[in-house]
Scaffold this active site. Sequence first.
Site, mmCIF file in Angstrom:
data_model
loop_
_atom_site.group_PDB
_atom_site.id
_atom_site.type_symbol
_atom_site.label_atom_id
_atom_site.label_comp_id
_atom_site.label_asym_id
_atom_site.label_seq_id
_atom_site.Cartn_x
_atom_site.Cartn_y
_atom_site.Cartn_z
ATOM 1 C CB SER A 1 2.747 -0.702 -4.696
ATOM 2 O OG SER A 1 3.074 0.500 -3.775
ATOM 3 C CD GLU B 1 -5.761 -5.550 3.843
ATOM 4 O OE1 GLU B 1 -4.997 -6.090 5.445
ATOM 5 O OE2 GLU B 1 -4.055 -5.361 3.443
ATOM 6 C CG HIS C 1 5.186 -5.638 -4.300
ATOM 7 N ND1 HIS C 1 4.083 -5.149 -5.070
ATOM 8 C CD2 HIS C 1 5.687 -4.309 -3.543
ATOM 9 C CE1 HIS C 1 3.811 -3.713 -5.233
ATOM 10 N NE2 HIS C 1 5.588 -3.328 -4.347
ATOM 11 N NE ARG D 1 9.422 -2.713 -4.956
ATOM 12 C CZ ARG D 1 11.187 -1.923 -4.586
ATOM 13 N NH1 ARG D 1 11.646 -3.287 -3.966
ATOM 14 N NH2 ARG D 1 10.844 -1.370 -4.869
#
Lengths: 308, 273
Positions: free
Chosen positions: A34, A55, A106, A164
């Site tokens: 992504s 993360e 995103h 995105r």
Amino acid sequence: MTKIATREAYGQALVTLGAENPDVVVLDADLAKSTKTLAFKKHFPHRFFDLGIAEANMIGTAAGLATAGKIPFCSTFAVFATGRAYDQIRQSVAYPNLHVIIAATHAGITVGEDGASHQSVEDLALMRAMPNMTVFVPADAVETAGAVRAAVACDGPVYIRLGRSGVPVLHGDDFELVPGKAVEMRRGLDATIIACGLMVAQALEAAEQLAAEGIDVGVLNVHTLKPLDVQAIVNAAQRTGAIVTAEEHSIIGGLGSAVAETLAEHYPVPMLRVGLRDVFGESGKPDELLRKYGLTAEDIANAVQSLI
Amino acid sequence: MDMDQAVAELAEKARVIRRHIIAMLGEAGSGHPGGSLSAADIVTALYFREMRLDPSRPDWPERDRFVLSKGHAAPVLYAALAERGYFPVEELGTLRKLGSRLQGHPDMKKLPGVEMSTGSLGQGLAVANGMALAARLDGRDYRVYALLGDGELQEGQVWEAAMAAAHYALENLVAIVDYNGLQIDGPVSEVMAPEPVPDKWRAFGWHVLEIDGHDMRQILAAFAEARHTRGQPTAIIARTVKGKGVSFMENEVDWHGVAPKGEQIAQALEELA
């Protein structure tokens, strides 16, 4: 007009950079497809680290790599990069002023159907308030490539906010992004729209609509939110006497706040902020969401008209 | 040098470091004696025997790295660095004072020899992973050591990093748990029990050693075994006594984050004479 998502441009820019600079390493948190870091992984597998869905660990690992002279790019969705790993960015990256680049994709509500849990509306506020942090918000593919290159040349930590969805390509290939130097996309006399990210294209469209009604509006593209181009903002206020900001982010803490702070201190003029009004997003198509939350060219044009 | 002599010299150095810890905390009027004293033997062994260092070149690329993940134990690190020659011993008296390079928690930008700025718990092991990965990328043989508190194991990021270190088979990495059994709010077993600690590290894919963290021979033997361990990182679970070396501080939870005053300083220094 050609549309390219800034995350796509980021993936390509990383591959180019990876070939030039052997110290560049890329870290991801199970979102390489992504975030488009997968392209780097394919070209330079030994310099790519997928830390899994962790993360905080990704940011800490990047900090360790940076202490040894590596130039780590960390990618995940903006909401996780800045929210989930906020304290790691603060303690292990920004406070020791390590050269870690957080390229978060995103961002904003144009994530779309995934909904509010995946839509960062406050990431710029968080990163802008962080001492030592440089913050880029590229408006198109060309600026993205420029921000990636500029980030390598920066000292200390860098945040790059990427999207995105496809956005129009606004610049020619000869455009050079200079950190901290806003770009006058269009000159006008009646008001200035100050925008960042995908809202730059919306601002240009708003300016066209207003021109058709005889209103002459300038557009200033703030691709670097920090350090902020104070002079360009003050100049715009002096020249046009009215400012509208436009960002795909909360009006609290992001571009609108930064511009308001600047004008209040240096040259107060009437201004309005177009952005998310202290709310979370929701599921929907990106265009539907931009309309529902008042982030279209029409919304910007209306704000200008109500101001002048 | 034979082992008996080496152990005797390290024990003496640890005593000096403990005296520095008491003196500097007394001077500062605040700070964390308990967890500094519990780690003193481990840190002494690292800085005066185990690690490859050159205090005249703090940026030497081939140096071994030490990350004090339990950053509140800064006094033990500062004392070791000063004794090792990174900066003048007299500077220890500036701990926690305005303008000092000796911040309340370690600041790598201010003080030579500090490899990572720490203080917010749970973060050091991930950073150590990054350092160990960088060694591999650069083909260097330096080793990386991270010291964690037992209470710190409650932080989720520790386990993210533990998983990653085993995944990347970081054999150049050693995590040491200063298992003194106490944290601010009480015994770790009562606040949020981490047991069984060695089994947890084993389950995460680490080579695990359990030692008495005040027995210099055991400490050195553990580091030696870690050095010869291939294909996985090593976790040394070091049983320690919080406040070790000062009778009235030992195993007393209230000495986590309070500095000694007046007579207390005198008595502590007398016990460490």
